[in-house]
Scaffold this motif. Structure first.
Motif, mmCIF file in Angstrom:
data_model
loop_
_atom_site.group_PDB
_atom_site.id
_atom_site.type_symbol
_atom_site.label_atom_id
_atom_site.label_comp_id
_atom_site.label_asym_id
_atom_site.label_seq_id
_atom_site.Cartn_x
_atom_site.Cartn_y
_atom_site.Cartn_z
ATOM 1 N N GLN A 95 0.768 -8.240 -6.599
ATOM 2 C CA GLN A 95 0.468 -9.670 -6.703
ATOM 3 C C GLN A 95 1.010 -10.405 -5.473
ATOM 4 O O GLN A 95 0.340 -11.266 -4.913
ATOM 5 C CB GLN A 95 1.121 -10.269 -7.958
ATOM 6 C CG GLN A 95 0.598 -9.700 -9.262
ATOM 7 C CD GLN A 95 -0.839 -10.078 -9.537
ATOM 8 O OE1 GLN A 95 -1.259 -11.214 -9.302
ATOM 9 N NE2 GLN A 95 -1.625 -9.123 -10.035
ATOM 10 N N ARG A 96 2.209 -10.010 -5.090
ATOM 11 C CA ARG A 96 2.879 -10.659 -3.951
ATOM 12 C C ARG A 96 3.468 -9.584 -3.048
ATOM 13 O O ARG A 96 3.785 -8.476 -3.513
ATOM 14 C CB ARG A 96 3.998 -11.578 -4.454
ATOM 15 C CG ARG A 96 3.490 -12.700 -5.365
ATOM 16 C CD ARG A 96 4.607 -13.670 -5.688
ATOM 17 N NE ARG A 96 5.836 -12.975 -6.070
ATOM 18 C CZ ARG A 96 7.051 -13.440 -5.837
ATOM 19 N NH1 ARG A 96 7.223 -14.580 -5.216
ATOM 20 N NH2 ARG A 96 8.107 -12.758 -6.218
ATOM 21 N N GLY A 97 3.673 -9.954 -1.788
ATOM 22 C CA GLY A 97 4.253 -9.009 -0.846
ATOM 23 C C GLY A 97 3.270 -8.725 0.292
ATOM 24 O O GLY A 97 2.270 -9.438 0.448
ATOM 25 N N PHE A 98 3.568 -7.698 1.076
ATOM 26 C CA PHE A 98 2.750 -7.391 2.254
ATOM 27 C C PHE A 98 2.362 -5.916 2.272
ATOM 28 O O PHE A 98 3.001 -5.087 1.621
ATOM 29 C CB PHE A 98 3.524 -7.741 3.533
ATOM 30 C CG PHE A 98 3.820 -9.210 3.656
ATOM 31 C CD1 PHE A 98 2.887 -10.080 4.187
ATOM 32 C CD2 PHE A 98 5.026 -9.725 3.192
ATOM 33 C CE1 PHE A 98 3.146 -11.450 4.271
ATOM 34 C CE2 PHE A 98 5.299 -11.088 3.272
ATOM 35 C CZ PHE A 98 4.357 -11.948 3.815
ATOM 36 N N ILE A 99 1.301 -5.623 3.019
ATOM 37 C CA ILE A 99 0.859 -4.235 3.186
ATOM 38 C C ILE A 99 0.952 -3.888 4.664
ATOM 39 O O ILE A 99 0.487 -4.661 5.518
ATOM 40 C CB ILE A 99 -0.597 -4.040 2.712
ATOM 41 C CG1 ILE A 99 -0.756 -4.512 1.268
ATOM 42 C CG2 ILE A 99 -1.012 -2.578 2.837
ATOM 43 C CD1 ILE A 99 -2.200 -4.608 0.826
ATOM 44 N N ASP A 100 1.544 -2.758 4.955
ATOM 45 C CA ASP A 100 1.627 -2.284 6.332
ATOM 46 C C ASP A 100 0.199 -2.111 6.868
ATOM 47 O O ASP A 100 -0.606 -1.383 6.267
ATOM 48 C CB ASP A 100 2.366 -0.933 6.323
ATOM 49 C CG ASP A 100 2.551 -0.355 7.715
ATOM 50 O OD1 ASP A 100 1.932 -0.862 8.668
ATOM 51 O OD2 ASP A 100 3.320 0.622 7.828
ATOM 52 N N PRO A 101 -0.140 -2.770 7.983
ATOM 53 C CA PRO A 101 -1.513 -2.654 8.497
ATOM 54 C C PRO A 101 -1.892 -1.236 8.947
ATOM 55 O O PRO A 101 -3.070 -0.965 9.183
ATOM 56 C CB PRO A 101 -1.572 -3.650 9.662
ATOM 57 C CG PRO A 101 -0.179 -4.056 9.928
ATOM 58 C CD PRO A 101 0.670 -3.725 8.745
ATOM 59 N N CYS A 102 -0.908 -0.334 9.046
ATOM 60 C CA CYS A 102 -1.224 1.060 9.374
ATOM 61 C C CYS A 102 -1.663 1.833 8.128
ATOM 62 O O CYS A 102 -1.991 3.016 8.224
ATOM 63 C CB CYS A 102 -0.031 1.751 10.031
ATOM 64 S SG CYS A 102 0.326 1.111 11.669
ATOM 65 N N GLU A 103 -1.643 1.174 6.993
ATOM 66 C CA GLU A 103 -2.105 1.813 5.756
ATOM 67 C C GLU A 103 -3.552 1.388 5.489
ATOM 68 O O GLU A 103 -3.884 0.202 5.637
ATOM 69 C CB GLU A 103 -1.250 1.348 4.556
ATOM 70 C CG GLU A 103 0.226 1.612 4.685
ATOM 71 C CD GLU A 103 0.568 3.073 4.442
ATOM 72 O OE1 GLU A 103 -0.270 3.779 3.862
ATOM 73 O OE2 GLU A 103 1.665 3.482 4.856
ATOM 74 N N SER A 104 -4.379 2.351 5.078
ATOM 75 C CA SER A 104 -5.781 2.010 4.782
ATOM 76 C C SER A 104 -5.874 1.039 3.603
ATOM 77 O O SER A 104 -6.857 0.327 3.437
ATOM 78 C CB SER A 104 -6.600 3.267 4.499
ATOM 79 O OG SER A 104 -6.052 3.949 3.389
ATOM 80 N N GLU A 105 -4.803 0.985 2.811
ATOM 81 C CA GLU A 105 -4.746 0.070 1.672
ATOM 82 C C GLU A 105 -4.931 -1.390 2.115
ATOM 83 O O GLU A 105 -5.419 -2.223 1.340
ATOM 84 C CB GLU A 105 -3.373 0.248 0.985
ATOM 85 C CG GLU A 105 -3.223 -0.541 -0.292
ATOM 86 C CD GLU A 105 -1.765 -0.580 -0.784
ATOM 87 O OE1 GLU A 105 -0.875 -0.024 -0.113
ATOM 88 O OE2 GLU A 105 -1.548 -1.201 -1.837
ATOM 89 N N TYR A 106 -4.546 -1.672 3.352
ATOM 90 C CA TYR A 106 -4.679 -3.037 3.881
ATOM 91 C C TYR A 106 -6.115 -3.533 3.706
ATOM 92 O O TYR A 106 -6.357 -4.668 3.326
ATOM 93 C CB TYR A 106 -4.289 -3.027 5.366
ATOM 94 C CG TYR A 106 -4.088 -4.404 5.982
ATOM 95 C CD1 TYR A 106 -2.870 -5.061 5.878
ATOM 96 C CD2 TYR A 106 -5.115 -5.033 6.677
ATOM 97 C CE1 TYR A 106 -2.670 -6.307 6.447
ATOM 98 C CE2 TYR A 106 -4.923 -6.291 7.247
ATOM 99 C CZ TYR A 106 -3.701 -6.922 7.131
ATOM 100 O OH TYR A 106 -3.502 -8.170 7.685
ATOM 101 N N ASP A 107 -7.070 -2.637 3.948
ATOM 102 C CA ASP A 107 -8.492 -3.014 3.887
ATOM 103 C C ASP A 107 -9.023 -3.089 2.455
ATOM 104 O O ASP A 107 -10.136 -3.543 2.237
ATOM 105 C CB ASP A 107 -9.326 -2.027 4.703
ATOM 106 C CG ASP A 107 -8.857 -1.988 6.140
ATOM 107 O OD1 ASP A 107 -9.208 -2.894 6.897
ATOM 108 O OD2 ASP A 107 -8.085 -1.075 6.477
ATOM 109 N N ASP A 108 -8.233 -2.616 1.512
ATOM 110 C CA ASP A 108 -8.646 -2.762 0.110
ATOM 111 C C ASP A 108 -8.405 -4.195 -0.372
ATOM 112 O O ASP A 108 -8.949 -4.613 -1.391
ATOM 113 C CB ASP A 108 -7.843 -1.812 -0.807
ATOM 114 C CG ASP A 108 -8.133 -0.351 -0.488
ATOM 115 O OD1 ASP A 108 -9.215 -0.074 0.050
ATOM 116 O OD2 ASP A 108 -7.258 0.498 -0.770
#
Ligand SMILES: [Zn+2]
Length: 194
Positions: A95-108
């Motif tokens: 819900q809150r927080g950040f995703i490392d842009p080196c993770e493909s999860e960022y694009d999810d």
């Protein structure tokens, strides 16, 4: 949806100063901001070294290369010390927080639309977009400038390979280079205004 290419951290040498990682970080991120994907030459100002889990909270990660993100000044400033989690990892609770842009999860969770705007696809994506101010017009505008430059380079390659003696091609080349020259001059002015 236009998918960015996901950066990979390849640097392994350790250093006592994270600033020494600027060049490898820039190369690993292909000169692009990890968060908004803008190219550093399009913005025309030095990019920052962002500590994904903020340095102020997680000093032990200061020189940890896996915690560094090549970031434009806008994203780096917007992110600053925001970090709703109590630990460096996990970096979010969906819900809150950040995703490392080196993770493909960022694009999810975030996507670049064809008009250049960046949209959150999930509540977490909306949180990141709001915190990083990715909805600002400048992100859309700079990305479109980048695309125009890319397109011009492709046109240039085609024009170089076609028949030199064709007067129509010759005229097209002339117009293309003239327009490009004016555009590049204007580009330098407008990128400082956004
Ligand atoms: Zn950025």
């Amino acid at each position: 949806m236009l998918r960015r290419s996901i950066p990979t951290r390849t640097h392994t040498d350790q250093s006592g100063n994270y600033r020494a990682y600027r060049d490898p970080l820039k190369a690993d991120f292909s000169n692009r901001c990890g968060y908004c994907d803008i190219h550093d030459e399009v913005l025309g100002v030095p990019f920052h070294i962002d500590h994904f889990a903020p340095l102020e909270r997680f000093g032990e990660l200061e020189t940890d290369y896996s915690n560094l993100v090549y970031a434009c000044p806008s994203c780096n400033r917007a992110k600053w010390n925001h970090w709703p989690m109590s630990t460096a990892r996990p970096s979010h609770d969906n819900q809150r927080g950040f995703i490392d842009p080196c993770e493909s999860e960022y694009d999810d969770h975030l996507e670049r639309r064809t008009d250049g705007s960046i949209a959150g696809k999930t509540p977490l994506g909306a949180y990141i977009s709001k915190r990083l101010k990715l909805q600002l017009r400048k992100h859309r505008f700079l990305w479109l400038l980048d695309r125009v430059m890319e397109q011009c380079e492709k046109v240039e390659v085609v024009l170089q390979s076609v028949d030199e003696d064709d007067p129509d091609i010759e005229e097209l080349k002339k117009q293309h280079y003239e327009l490009l020259r004016h555009y590049q001059a204007y580009h330098k002015i407008i990128r400082t205004k956004v």
